[in-house]
Design a protein around this motif. Structure first.
Motif, PDB file in Angstrom:
ATOM      1  N   ASN A   1       0.417  13.385   2.223  1.00 46.76           N
ATOM      2  CA  ASN A   1       0.948  13.936   3.531  1.00 46.76           C
ATOM      3  C   ASN A   1       0.156  14.675   4.151  1.00 46.76           C
ATOM      4  O   ASN A   1      -0.402  16.000   4.218  1.00 46.76           O
ATOM      5  CB  ASN A   1       2.120  14.343   4.450  1.00 46.76           C
ATOM      6  CG  ASN A   1       2.181  14.786   5.752  1.00 46.76           C
ATOM      7  OD1 ASN A   1       2.124  15.019   6.225  1.00 46.76           O
ATOM      8  ND2 ASN A   1       3.763  14.870   6.437  1.00 46.76           N
TER       9      ASN A   1
ATOM     10  N   MET B   1       0.383   5.723   6.461  1.00 46.39           N
ATOM     11  CA  MET B   1       1.820   3.813   6.707  1.00 46.39           C
ATOM     12  C   MET B   1       2.820   3.825   8.217  1.00 46.39           C
ATOM     13  O   MET B   1       2.757   5.169   8.317  1.00 46.39           O
ATOM     14  CB  MET B   1       2.766   3.454   5.626  1.00 46.39           C
ATOM     15  CG  MET B   1       2.063   3.515   4.403  1.00 46.39           C
ATOM     16  SD  MET B   1       1.075   2.522   4.586  1.00 46.39           S
ATOM     17  CE  MET B   1       2.081   1.214   5.215  1.00 46.39           C
TER      18      MET B   1
ATOM     19  N   ARG C   1      -4.060   6.978   3.185  1.00 42.98           N
ATOM     20  CA  ARG C   1      -2.814   5.888   3.601  1.00 42.98           C
ATOM     21  C   ARG C   1      -1.777   5.537   4.277  1.00 42.98           C
ATOM     22  O   ARG C   1      -0.803   5.793   3.596  1.00 42.98           O
ATOM     23  CB  ARG C   1      -2.506   5.330   2.173  1.00 42.98           C
ATOM     24  CG  ARG C   1      -3.821   4.472   0.995  1.00 42.98           C
ATOM     25  CD  ARG C   1      -4.961   3.511   1.949  1.00 42.98           C
ATOM     26  NE  ARG C   1      -5.414   2.610   0.813  1.00 42.98           N
ATOM     27  CZ  ARG C   1      -6.851   2.810   0.697  1.00 42.98           C
ATOM     28  NH1 ARG C   1      -7.479   3.615   1.906  1.00 42.98           N
ATOM     29  NH2 ARG C   1      -7.760   2.351   0.336  1.00 42.98           N
TER      30      ARG C   1
ATOM     31  N   TYR D   1      -2.511   2.226  10.522  1.00 38.66           N
ATOM     32  CA  TYR D   1      -1.525   2.916  11.053  1.00 38.66           C
ATOM     33  C   TYR D   1      -2.265   3.331  13.146  1.00 38.66           C
ATOM     34  O   TYR D   1      -1.276   3.386  13.561  1.00 38.66           O
ATOM     35  CB  TYR D   1      -1.772   4.362  10.215  1.00 38.66           C
ATOM     36  CG  TYR D   1      -1.104   5.512  11.110  1.00 38.66           C
ATOM     37  CD1 TYR D   1       0.468   5.695  10.944  1.00 38.66           C
ATOM     38  CD2 TYR D   1      -1.354   6.050  12.166  1.00 38.66           C
ATOM     39  CE1 TYR D   1       1.341   7.132  10.907  1.00 38.66           C
ATOM     40  CE2 TYR D   1      -0.111   7.750  12.739  1.00 38.66           C
ATOM     41  CZ  TYR D   1       1.050   6.952  12.519  1.00 38.66           C
ATOM     42  OH  TYR D   1       1.936   8.143  12.607  1.00 38.66           O
TER      43      TYR D   1
ATOM     44  N   MET E   1       1.399  -1.025   0.091  1.00 39.11           N
ATOM     45  CA  MET E   1      -0.079  -0.303  -0.148  1.00 39.11           C
ATOM     46  C   MET E   1       0.377   1.496   0.344  1.00 39.11           C
ATOM     47  O   MET E   1       2.326   1.462   0.807  1.00 39.11           O
ATOM     48  CB  MET E   1      -1.271  -0.127   1.389  1.00 39.11           C
ATOM     49  CG  MET E   1      -1.947   1.389   1.090  1.00 39.11           C
ATOM     50  SD  MET E   1      -3.405   1.256   1.921  1.00 39.11           S
ATOM     51  CE  MET E   1      -3.082  -0.591   3.569  1.00 39.11           C
ATOM     52  N   LYS E   2       0.083   2.537  -0.468  1.00 38.06           N
ATOM     53  CA  LYS E   2       1.407   3.455  -0.991  1.00 38.06           C
ATOM     54  C   LYS E   2       0.278   4.820   0.184  1.00 38.06           C
ATOM     55  O   LYS E   2      -0.420   4.844  -0.431  1.00 38.06           O
ATOM     56  CB  LYS E   2       1.358   3.624  -2.200  1.00 38.06           C
ATOM     57  CG  LYS E   2       2.338   4.703  -2.792  1.00 38.06           C
ATOM     58  CD  LYS E   2       2.767   5.123  -4.020  1.00 38.06           C
ATOM     59  CE  LYS E   2       2.851   6.896  -4.189  1.00 38.06           C
ATOM     60  NZ  LYS E   2       2.723   6.842  -5.648  1.00 38.06           N
ATOM     61  N   PRO E   3       0.702   5.977   0.485  1.00 34.88           N
ATOM     62  CA  PRO E   3       0.609   6.643   0.693  1.00 34.88           C
ATOM     63  C   PRO E   3      -0.260   7.437  -0.216  1.00 34.88           C
ATOM     64  O   PRO E   3       0.279   7.287  -1.127  1.00 34.88           O
ATOM     65  CB  PRO E   3       1.394   7.651   1.532  1.00 34.88           C
ATOM     66  CG  PRO E   3       2.634   6.520   2.273  1.00 34.88           C
ATOM     67  CD  PRO E   3       2.203   5.455   1.004  1.00 34.88           C
ATOM     68  N   ARG E   4      -1.244   7.771   0.292  1.00 36.41           N
ATOM     69  CA  ARG E   4      -1.367   8.913  -1.192  1.00 36.41           C
ATOM     70  C   ARG E   4      -1.422  10.818  -0.802  1.00 36.41           C
ATOM     71  O   ARG E   4      -0.699  10.832  -1.667  1.00 36.41           O
ATOM     72  CB  ARG E   4      -3.259   8.819  -0.630  1.00 36.41           C
ATOM     73  CG  ARG E   4      -3.527   7.977  -1.453  1.00 36.41           C
ATOM     74  CD  ARG E   4      -4.900   7.251  -1.176  1.00 36.41           C
ATOM     75  NE  ARG E   4      -5.501   6.003  -1.783  1.00 36.41           N
ATOM     76  CZ  ARG E   4      -6.968   5.753  -1.239  1.00 36.41           C
ATOM     77  NH1 ARG E   4      -8.139   6.434  -0.866  1.00 36.41           N
ATOM     78  NH2 ARG E   4      -6.926   4.804  -2.057  1.00 36.41           N
TER      79      ARG E   4
END
Length: 153
Positions: free
Chosen positions: A6, A143, A141, A50, A1-4
């Motif tokens: 900040n 993390m 997303r 998280y 999964m990749k952060p969308r």
């Protein structure tokens, strides 16, 4: 999964508002273990990895037992939670799943039997606050940090 993205940097004003709500919850006078219960249970319901990671670690740091922490996802099946905690868990579940539950009288009656109206208000604000954090973290997303694997002895 990749952060969308900040989200803290995307709108510092909005992030500050959420932090102010969180600061209120922390200073509200609610017992620490009730705050941990609220945050961990709502995060489990919302599948926020998280927040689950963070609140498990915070609960452990504050001395809550591994069993108390680990059985939170199946609280209804375990006697580890006392009557007051069970009433609170019922309320957290109902309020977090408001679209499905419509917060039934049975949940209200359970929490009202153990908490004052002022406490119920603070508890419900705490539930709202963690649900905001969950929606930010899941939606964008966020993390959680990865722990270092244990080394063989």
């Amino acid at each position: 999964m990749k952060p969308r993205m900040n989200f803290a940097k995307a709108s510092q004003e909005a992030y500050k508002a959420v932090l102010e709500l969180e600061n209120y919850v922390q200073k509200s006078g609610l017992e620490r273990h009730f705050i941990h219960l609220i945050k961990l249970r709502a995060s489990i319901i919302n599948h926020c990895a998280y927040c689950i990671d963070m609140h498990v670690k915070e609960s452990r740091h504050d001395g809550l037992s591994e069993q108390w922490i680990n059985l939170m996802s199946a609280w209804e099946e375990s006697p580890v939670y006392d009557e007051k905690e069970r009433a609170l868990l019922t309320w957290v579940d109902a309020v977090t799943r408001v679209a499905d539950t419509h917060v039934p009288e049975s949940a209200y009656d359970a929490v009202k039997a153990h908490f004052t109206e002022e406490e119920m208000m603070k508890i419900t604000v705490a539930i709202g606050a963690i649900n905001v954090w969950n929606r930010l973290c899941v939606g964008f997303r966020a993390m959680h940090p990865l722990d270092q694997p244990a080394k063989a002895a």
